[in-house]
Design an enzyme around this catalytic site. Structure first.
Site, mmCIF file in Angstrom:
data_model
loop_
_atom_site.group_PDB
_atom_site.id
_atom_site.type_symbol
_atom_site.label_atom_id
_atom_site.label_comp_id
_atom_site.label_asym_id
_atom_site.label_seq_id
_atom_site.Cartn_x
_atom_site.Cartn_y
_atom_site.Cartn_z
ATOM 1 N N HIS A 188 44.586 40.594 43.020
ATOM 2 C CA HIS A 188 44.715 39.240 43.543
ATOM 3 C C HIS A 188 43.420 38.493 43.809
ATOM 4 C CE1 HIS A 188 49.074 39.044 43.307
ATOM 5 N NE2 HIS A 188 48.958 40.383 43.104
ATOM 6 N N GLU A 430 59.027 41.975 33.761
ATOM 7 C CA GLU A 430 57.692 42.543 34.030
ATOM 8 C C GLU A 430 57.944 44.162 33.747
ATOM 9 O OE1 GLU A 430 55.970 41.034 37.836
ATOM 10 O OE2 GLU A 430 58.094 41.050 38.551
ATOM 11 N N ASP A 454 52.041 42.660 35.460
ATOM 12 C CA ASP A 454 52.701 44.201 35.616
ATOM 13 C C ASP A 454 53.188 44.366 34.446
ATOM 14 O OD1 ASP A 454 52.792 44.869 38.438
ATOM 15 O OD2 ASP A 454 53.895 43.020 39.006
ATOM 16 N N CYS A 501 54.401 33.591 33.427
ATOM 17 C CA CYS A 501 53.619 33.301 34.497
ATOM 18 C C CYS A 501 52.649 34.189 34.896
ATOM 19 C CB CYS A 501 54.387 32.940 35.783
ATOM 20 S SG CYS A 501 55.341 34.554 36.439
#
Ligand code: PEP
Ligand code: MG
Length: 548
Positions: A188, A430, A454, A501
């Protein structure tokens, strides 16, 4: 000049002073204490040290920037000694029997809000000072000598690694670049760097010495290097590069307001990913067509306890209203794995990425889920909101979710509360299981958005957080490309639209391929919207397909 090397995860150049970020200094945990008086004394001692630090800063500032500019440090000393502030901290320690760090953090938050709510602009401005002294006292209490990244000028943050719960607390205006010793390309921290459009380097061999604090440095996010104390030649070269980058950004500005349509007339939606309301300005500034992923779990990560329906409602409403009718896709909470909030009291797991996370928590603890759904649905009366569910593996899960959504809608109906009755429901793809079930899943929902971060992790069996595996992490793996195509086709057959996304959506080397696959939407970091639009405008999809 000393040069350190790492892996660049976002391009760009930053020139500024270094700030060494130490973990313990930023985390405030609520801990029960037994000796209240000892805790109050500890707080009194910390006040004394803080005032001494501020006096030193004042003396230094007088020499460096003159008396009037140094006055702020005198004002801060008075604030540390403010009786109302002290009473509040002591009261929290006594009544809640908690540690001083927590009591100071609570008081700081309350006072900051109080100042922000005042009409007078001068007093509003004092909220930032409250925040500043609060952080300083907490740092002293937790034994840190340096106050994290609390600084007046923007800095290059160097850290061991940064967890989402830490980056979320940082004042983004004060960060020029991230340089971490650990961290992975898909963490992140790198997502945040992209959102903020600042260069980031991970796996850097830079030492986290306090001595580096305040030293001049250049971060080159193209070559993955940090130059500490750069010599004149390097500084001149990098300044030129920085100016070129600014120039390129200006050129992209001209693409604002243009439709995302290829030379042969194929249209694609380009939306933006956000983590909190502060990112809204970036979304609008970069002319995104909507929000394709609002990572709502950041609201949970910022809190010490489950965020209330009202708190969440206010945030979702603000996002919906700010986007003024443009689509806002809110992903329900994706806690677990790399995003941990202590108060969820999740049991420690051997394999958190494959454990109790995201929708699994929501289906196991439906009350938490329903609170969020109520907040999102209520906010849907104020804009164009869609709801998206993460980590789906089966049609059965989606059916269970739909039953819960229906229950919440009925509750709102019985209370006479307004919401968008036709709100779009979608899921994230995912997991390989969801890919294989794409067509069946599409019959249940309105849209798909592929979480490639993911999906890649679960397909390649590579922990996205594990930096040592970056060499194996092939984000263009042909198996993955086949999966993406399967998802688009499955979506369209089942009557849903499909987007991406995950970070791969902003991989400009794949944009043409995504257009050829027939994706309806790409949701990317705000800073990637215009570069992506540029490629769409320059692409002829039929020609590209013919050449393949
Ligand atoms: C993803 O997995 O690609 C995604 C967008 O979700 P996150 O990165 O928040 O897990
Ligand atoms: Mg994900």
């Amino acid at each position: 000049m000393v040069i350190y090397e790492g892996k660049a995860v976002f391009e760009g150049v930053a020139i500024g002073k270094l700030s060494v970020y130490k973990k313990s200094e930023q985390m405030v945990k609520r801990e029960k204490i037994t000796d209240v008086e000892a805790e109050i004394n500890r707080y009194a001692d910390a006040r004394e040290v803080t005032i001494k630090q501020l006096q030193d800063l004042y003396d230094k500032a007088v020499k460096e920037v003159g008396e009037s500019n140094a006055e702020i440090f005198e004002a801060h000393q008075l604030m540390v000694d403010d009786l109302d502030y002290i009473d509040s901290v002591e009261n929290i320690i006594r009544t809640q029997e908690v540690n001083a760090e927590y009591a100071v953090a609570q008081t700081g938050d309350n006072f900051e809000k109080m100042f922000l709510d005042m009409e007078d602009e001068y007093f509003k401005g004092r909220a930032a000072d409250i925040k500043d002294i609060t952080e300083r006292i907490i740092t002293v209490l937790s034994g840190g000598g340096n106050s994290g990244i609390s600084t007046d000028e923007p800095v290059i943050v160097i850290a061991d690694d940064l967890a989402p719960s830490e980056t979320v607390q940082m004042d983004k205006d004060k960060i020029l670049s991230f340089v971490t010793v650990h961290g992975s390309a898909n963490s992140h921290t790198s997502i945040l760097a992209k959102t903020m459009n600042i260069p980031a380097i991970i796996g850097c061999d830079i030492p986290l010495d306090d001595e580096l604090n305040g030293k001049m440095a250049v971060v080159d996010g193209f070559e993955g290097k940090v130059y500490v104390d750069p010599d004149e030649e390097v500084l001149a070269k990098k300044t030129e590069l920085l100016n070129e980058e600014l120039e390129k950004k200006k050129l992209l500005e001209q693409l604002k307001g243009k439709d995302n349509v290829t030379l042969d007339g194929q249209h694609i939606n380009i939306y933006a990913n956000i983590g909190n309301t502060k990112d809204l300005a970036l979304v609008l500034e970069n002319d995104a067509g909507g929000i394709g992923l609002f990572r709502s779990e950041f609201i949970y990560l910022e809190s010490d306890d489950y965020p209330t329906e009202e708190h969440q409602f206010a945030i979702y409403r603000q996002v919906a209203e700010s986007m003024a009718g443009k689509k806002v896709i809110i992903r329900t909470l994706d806690i677990g794995a790399d995003k941990q909030a202590d108060y969820f009291n999740l049991p420690k797991e051997e394999n958190p990425a494959m454990g109790m996370r995201a929708i699994r928590i929501c289906l196991t603890q439906p009350e938490i889920f329903k609170t969020q759904l109520r907040a999102i649905l209520r906010a849907s009366a104020f804009g164009k909101i869609s709801i998206m569910f993460p980590m789906i593996i089966s049609v059965d899960e989606v059916k269970k979710i739909k039953v819960i959504v229906e229950e919440v809608k009925q509750e709102l109906d019985s209370l006479g509360l307004k919401y968008d009755k036709d709100i779009e429901l979608g899921i994230m793809i995912e997991t390989p299981a969801a890919v294989m079930m794409a067509e069946e899943l599409a019959e249940e929902v309105d849209f798909f958005s592929i979480g490639t971060n993911d999906l890649t992790q679960y397909t390649l069996a590579i922990d996205r957080q594990n930096q040592t595996l970056d060499d194996f992490y092939d984000s263009h793996h042909p198996g993955l490309m086949k999966m993406l195509k399967m998802v688009v086709d499955g979506a369209h057959k089942g009557g849903a639209w499909a987007g991406i996304c995950g970070e791969l959506g902003s991989d400009l080397t794949l944009t043409k391929e995504f257009l050829a696959m027939g994706f309806d939407e790409l949701s990317v970091s705000p800073s990637r919207v215009l570069p992506l639009r540029k490629i769409v405008l320059e692409t002829n999809v039929s020609e590209y397909k013919a050449q393949k």
